[in-house]
Write a protein that holds these residues in place. Structure first.
Motif, PDB file in Angstrom:
ATOM      1  N   UNK A  75       2.110   3.411  -3.859  1.00  0.00           N
ATOM      2  CA  UNK A  75       2.814   3.235  -2.595  1.00  0.00           C
ATOM      3  C   UNK A  75       3.996   4.201  -2.489  1.00  0.00           C
ATOM      4  N   UNK A  76       4.762   4.336  -3.577  1.00  0.00           N
ATOM      5  CA  UNK A  76       5.921   5.226  -3.557  1.00  0.00           C
ATOM      6  C   UNK A  76       5.498   6.656  -3.262  1.00  0.00           C
ATOM      7  N   UNK A  77       4.395   7.081  -3.846  1.00  0.00           N
ATOM      8  CA  UNK A  77       3.916   8.439  -3.612  1.00  0.00           C
ATOM      9  C   UNK A  77       3.479   8.620  -2.161  1.00  0.00           C
ATOM     10  N   UNK A  80       6.565   8.957   0.136  1.00  0.00           N
ATOM     11  CA  UNK A  80       7.529  10.023  -0.143  1.00  0.00           C
ATOM     12  C   UNK A  80       7.628  10.976   1.043  1.00  0.00           C
ATOM     13  N   UNK A  81       8.841  11.204   1.526  1.00  0.00           N
ATOM     14  CA  UNK A  81       9.068  12.122   2.632  1.00  0.00           C
ATOM     15  C   UNK A  81       8.699  11.580   3.997  1.00  0.00           C
ATOM     16  N   UNK A  82       8.361  10.299   4.086  1.00  0.00           N
ATOM     17  CA  UNK A  82       7.947   9.690   5.354  1.00  0.00           C
ATOM     18  C   UNK A  82       9.169   9.158   6.100  1.00  0.00           C
ATOM     19  N   UNK A 123       2.823  -7.220   4.012  1.00  0.00           N
ATOM     20  CA  UNK A 123       3.976  -7.530   3.163  1.00  0.00           C
ATOM     21  C   UNK A 123       4.122  -6.498   2.043  1.00  0.00           C
ATOM     22  N   UNK A 124       3.002  -6.091   1.447  1.00  0.00           N
ATOM     23  CA  UNK A 124       3.044  -5.067   0.400  1.00  0.00           C
ATOM     24  C   UNK A 124       3.574  -3.754   0.968  1.00  0.00           C
ATOM     25  N   UNK A 125       3.098  -3.389   2.164  1.00  0.00           N
ATOM     26  CA  UNK A 125       3.573  -2.166   2.811  1.00  0.00           C
ATOM     27  C   UNK A 125       5.074  -2.237   3.069  1.00  0.00           C
ATOM     28  N   UNK A 126       5.543  -3.347   3.627  1.00  0.00           N
ATOM     29  CA  UNK A 126       6.962  -3.470   3.958  1.00  0.00           C
ATOM     30  C   UNK A 126       7.834  -3.458   2.706  1.00  0.00           C
ATOM     31  N   UNK A 127       7.355  -4.091   1.635  1.00  0.00           N
ATOM     32  CA  UNK A 127       8.102  -4.047   0.379  1.00  0.00           C
ATOM     33  C   UNK A 127       8.192  -2.615  -0.138  1.00  0.00           C
ATOM     34  N   UNK A 128       7.085  -1.885  -0.021  1.00  0.00           N
ATOM     35  CA  UNK A 128       7.097  -0.488  -0.440  1.00  0.00           C
ATOM     36  C   UNK A 128       8.029   0.353   0.411  1.00  0.00           C
ATOM     37  N   UNK A 132      13.046   3.326   1.048  1.00  0.00           N
ATOM     38  CA  UNK A 132      14.067   3.657   2.034  1.00  0.00           C
ATOM     39  C   UNK A 132      13.508   4.117   3.366  1.00  0.00           C
ATOM     40  N   UNK A 133      12.254   3.789   3.645  1.00  0.00           N
ATOM     41  CA  UNK A 133      11.654   4.107   4.948  1.00  0.00           C
ATOM     42  C   UNK A 133      11.987   2.955   5.887  1.00  0.00           C
ATOM     43  N   UNK A 134      12.699   3.251   6.972  1.00  0.00           N
ATOM     44  CA  UNK A 134      13.291   2.166   7.763  1.00  0.00           C
ATOM     45  C   UNK A 134      12.819   2.111   9.210  1.00  0.00           C
ATOM     46  N   UNK A 135      11.665   2.695   9.502  1.00  0.00           N
ATOM     47  CA  UNK A 135      11.153   2.673  10.877  1.00  0.00           C
ATOM     48  C   UNK A 135       9.663   2.356  10.850  1.00  0.00           C
TER      49      UNK A 135
END
Length: 234
Positions: free
Chosen positions: A1-3, A6-8, A39-44, A49-52
């Motif tokens: 998920x972190x990968x 990244x940059x999103x 929920x998994x997506x939002x936790x990731x 730090x992706x906030x939109x």
């Protein structure tokens, strides 16, 4: 998920398990694919730090839809009576007076009343997005799609709306089937308009037009409402 994140800057979450399901035994699959996965997506996103977020929701969260009495007052309809259906009366009644109700346009502030597992899972997605936004100071827009149609629409799948079902029947040389009196009202929206709504939502989030910690919801449909019977004749 972190990968993947990244940059999103903005996530547009469109995927879901759709349809009414065969029976209630399908409930775990809907919750797993729609709500747990969200929920998994939002936790990731929170961790990265992706906030939109732009979330594909659905008009099914409203349930029966909006109705008014003859004076124009909004009324939550009672369940339809078996005897009415047997006599070709398909509109719901006022639970207090028994008066037949008139259909109205559903607005975003209408009461939520999901009537099946899929609808409940879509509303849960909206609640999860709102909780994530409040908890992390993020922003989210949920787009409640109405009946989407357009090129390359899947045929004979849970994704197929009435437009695709009608087209597939005609292609097979079969008569188009319409249930009840064909008076069911639908807002048909082209997929290009849905795409534009998503892009406008991204612009609103990136442009700071949604306050931090807030989630908003918008109906995505056409300005003109059609009945299923009229759609068949066209």
């Amino acid at each position: 998920m972190a990968q993947a994140l990244a940059g999103v800057d903005v996530v547009m979450h469109q995927s879901a398990k759709v349809g009414l399901g065969v029976d209630f035994f399908d409930a775990p699959d809907y919750i797993r694919n729609n709500d747990l996965a969200t929920a998994v997506l939002l936790a990731g996103m929170a961790a990265a730090g992706v906030d939109k977020l732009v979330l594909a929701s659905s008009m099914v969260v409203y349930g029966e839809g909006a109705y008014t009495d003859s004076a124009g007052r909004p009324v939550h309809p009672a369940p339809r009576r078996v005897e009415d259906l047997e006599h070709g009366i398909f509109d719901p009644r006022d639970p207090a007076t028994g008066e037949l109700l008139l259909p109205a346009l559903v607005t975003e502030d209408a009461a939520m009343d999901p009537r099946n597992v899929y609808a409940a899972s879509k509303l849960a997605q909206e609640h999860l997005a709102a909780a994530w936004a409040r908890s992390t100071g993020s922003t989210a827009i949920a787009l409640r799609y109405h009946n989407v149609y357009g090129p390359r629409m899947p045929k004979n799948t849970p994704y197929a709306g009435v437009a695709s079902v009608f087209r597939s029947a005609l292609a097979r040389g079969e008569a188009v089937r319409v249930f009840e009196d064909g008076g069911q009202r639908r807002s048909f929206v082209h997929v290009r308009d849905v795409a534009e709504a998503n892009l406008l939502s991204v612009d609103a989030l990136v442009g700071g037009r949604v306050a931090s910690g807030c989630a908003r919801a918008y109906n995505i449909g056409a300005s003109e409402v059609h009945t299923v019977g009229r759609w068949r004749r066209s």
